[in-house]
Design a protein around this motif. Structure first.
Motif, mmCIF file in Angstrom:
data_model
loop_
_atom_site.group_PDB
_atom_site.id
_atom_site.type_symbol
_atom_site.label_atom_id
_atom_site.label_comp_id
_atom_site.label_asym_id
_atom_site.label_seq_id
_atom_site.Cartn_x
_atom_site.Cartn_y
_atom_site.Cartn_z
ATOM 1 N N MET A 142 51.963 42.244 -40.354
ATOM 2 C CA MET A 142 52.646 41.047 -39.909
ATOM 3 C C MET A 142 51.786 40.299 -38.887
ATOM 4 S SD MET A 142 56.546 40.475 -38.621
ATOM 5 C CE MET A 142 56.553 41.567 -37.259
ATOM 6 N N LEU A 143 51.232 41.004 -37.917
ATOM 7 C CA LEU A 143 50.386 40.378 -36.904
ATOM 8 C C LEU A 143 49.159 39.747 -37.550
ATOM 9 C CD1 LEU A 143 49.792 39.789 -33.953
ATOM 10 C CD2 LEU A 143 48.710 42.027 -33.786
ATOM 11 N N GLU A 144 48.597 40.437 -38.528
ATOM 12 C CA GLU A 144 47.430 39.924 -39.234
ATOM 13 C C GLU A 144 47.776 38.617 -39.967
ATOM 14 O OE1 GLU A 144 44.773 41.587 -42.851
ATOM 15 O OE2 GLU A 144 45.205 43.021 -41.244
ATOM 16 N N PHE A 145 48.956 38.564 -40.555
ATOM 17 C CA PHE A 145 49.438 37.366 -41.253
ATOM 18 C C PHE A 145 49.515 36.191 -40.273
ATOM 19 C CE2 PHE A 145 52.927 34.589 -42.543
ATOM 20 C CZ PHE A 145 52.612 34.329 -43.868
ATOM 21 N N VAL A 146 50.125 36.429 -39.131
ATOM 22 C CA VAL A 146 50.283 35.372 -38.121
ATOM 23 C C VAL A 146 48.917 34.907 -37.623
ATOM 24 C CG1 VAL A 146 51.137 34.894 -35.795
ATOM 25 C CG2 VAL A 146 52.588 36.100 -37.426
ATOM 26 N N GLN A 147 48.044 35.841 -37.299
ATOM 27 C CA GLN A 147 46.725 35.481 -36.782
ATOM 28 C C GLN A 147 45.921 34.698 -37.812
ATOM 29 O OE1 GLN A 147 45.274 39.368 -35.602
ATOM 30 N NE2 GLN A 147 45.870 39.022 -33.472
ATOM 31 N N ARG A 148 46.107 35.016 -39.066
ATOM 32 C CA ARG A 148 45.339 34.346 -40.117
ATOM 33 C C ARG A 148 45.724 32.875 -40.286
ATOM 34 N NH1 ARG A 148 45.203 35.796 -46.496
ATOM 35 N NH2 ARG A 148 43.748 34.185 -47.068
ATOM 36 N N PHE A 149 47.013 32.553 -40.110
ATOM 37 C CA PHE A 149 47.472 31.205 -40.433
ATOM 38 C C PHE A 149 47.933 30.368 -39.245
ATOM 39 C CE2 PHE A 149 48.173 33.655 -44.370
ATOM 40 C CZ PHE A 149 47.370 32.916 -45.224
ATOM 41 N N GLN A 150 48.098 30.946 -38.079
ATOM 42 C CA GLN A 150 48.710 30.207 -36.980
ATOM 43 C C GLN A 150 47.888 28.998 -36.530
ATOM 44 O OE1 GLN A 150 49.420 32.815 -33.697
ATOM 45 N NE2 GLN A 150 47.278 32.915 -33.093
ATOM 46 N N ASP A 151 46.573 29.072 -36.527
ATOM 47 C CA ASP A 151 45.763 27.936 -36.068
ATOM 48 C C ASP A 151 45.912 26.733 -36.997
ATOM 49 O OD1 ASP A 151 44.907 29.386 -33.888
ATOM 50 O OD2 ASP A 151 42.971 29.927 -34.788
ATOM 51 N N GLN A 152 45.897 26.977 -38.294
ATOM 52 C CA GLN A 152 46.033 25.875 -39.241
ATOM 53 C C GLN A 152 47.426 25.249 -39.154
ATOM 54 O OE1 GLN A 152 44.643 28.484 -42.423
ATOM 55 N NE2 GLN A 152 43.304 26.810 -43.052
ATOM 56 N N ILE A 153 48.429 26.083 -39.052
ATOM 57 C CA ILE A 153 49.791 25.568 -38.968
ATOM 58 C C ILE A 153 49.997 24.837 -37.645
ATOM 59 C CG2 ILE A 153 52.224 26.252 -38.818
ATOM 60 C CD1 ILE A 153 51.569 28.409 -40.902
ATOM 61 N N PHE A 154 49.481 25.397 -36.552
ATOM 62 C CA PHE A 154 49.598 24.720 -35.266
ATOM 63 C C PHE A 154 48.903 23.354 -35.310
ATOM 64 C CE2 PHE A 154 47.802 23.533 -31.172
ATOM 65 C CZ PHE A 154 48.958 23.430 -30.425
ATOM 66 N N GLY A 155 47.726 23.303 -35.919
ATOM 67 C CA GLY A 155 46.999 22.031 -36.012
ATOM 68 C C GLY A 155 47.824 20.963 -36.711
ATOM 69 N N LEU A 156 48.448 21.332 -37.804
ATOM 70 C CA LEU A 156 49.295 20.372 -38.521
ATOM 71 C C LEU A 156 50.484 19.966 -37.661
ATOM 72 C CD1 LEU A 156 50.120 18.849 -41.122
ATOM 73 C CD2 LEU A 156 51.370 20.906 -41.774
ATOM 74 N N CYS A 157 51.150 20.932 -37.069
ATOM 75 C CA CYS A 157 52.342 20.637 -36.254
ATOM 76 C C CYS A 157 51.980 19.766 -35.054
ATOM 77 C CB CYS A 157 53.004 21.934 -35.785
ATOM 78 S SG CYS A 157 53.751 22.900 -37.113
#
Length: 167
Positions: free
Chosen positions: A1-16
């Motif tokens: 789960m942590l790996e999933f979040v770390q993998r995608f959080q920067d891209q999602i944050f950038g869009l948001c």
């Protein structure tokens, strides 16, 4: 789960962040988007790519927040009543701020497609999948977003400043 979040959080944050123009809201929507994605991971169609699906969730969360903002009564913040004593930003900061202001005025659907294309570097086809829209519509939206952005920058007389700086 942590790996999933770390993998995608920067891209999602950038869009948001680009959609909401507010760091705390972007952080909240990133967290909410990832949380929803994790809860719904079992319903994800594994024949589709994961990133466009995640971006669709994030875009929908941002759209919901923006919609609720418009329903709330607007008030004048207390900070607006006092003089701004911050030092003037440099030219790059000014340009980035002007572009963000102009982008904030672009129609939401256009802006979302534009950000997915230019900032997240998704293909038109990935954006079409993410937004569940026809490919031609997505291409049109990205093009119209560019034109609206340019029009807004011209209205704010930023493009002339850029032209003068390049001469």
């Amino acid at each position: 789960m942590l790996e999933f979040v770390q993998r995608f959080q920067d891209q999602i944050f950038g869009l948001c962040y680009r959609m909401l123009s507010h760091r705390q809201d972007a952080e909240d929507m990133t967290q909410e988007s990832l949380s929803r994605a994790l809860r719904s991971l079992s319903t994800w169609d594994r024949t589709r790519e994961l990133l466009p699906w995640l971006m669709a969730i994030a875009g929908n969360r941002c759209r919901s927040l923006l919609s609720s903002r418009h329903r709330r009564m607007t008030t004048t913040p207390l900070a607006d009543q006092f003089a701004d004593r911050t030092p003037p930003p440099d030219d790059a900061d000014n340009l980035a701020e002007e572009v963000q202001r102009a982008l904030d005025r672009v129609r939401f659907d256009y802006r979302q497609a534009f950000l997915l294309f230019h900032e997240q570097q998704l293909s038109y086809l990935e954006i079409a999948t993410t937004l569940d829209r026809p490919l031609g519509t997505v291409k049109t939206w990205v093009h119209r977003a560019r034109r609206e952005l340019i029009d807004q920058l011209r209205k704010r007389e930023v493009l002339e400043e850029i032209s003068d700086a390049l001469r």
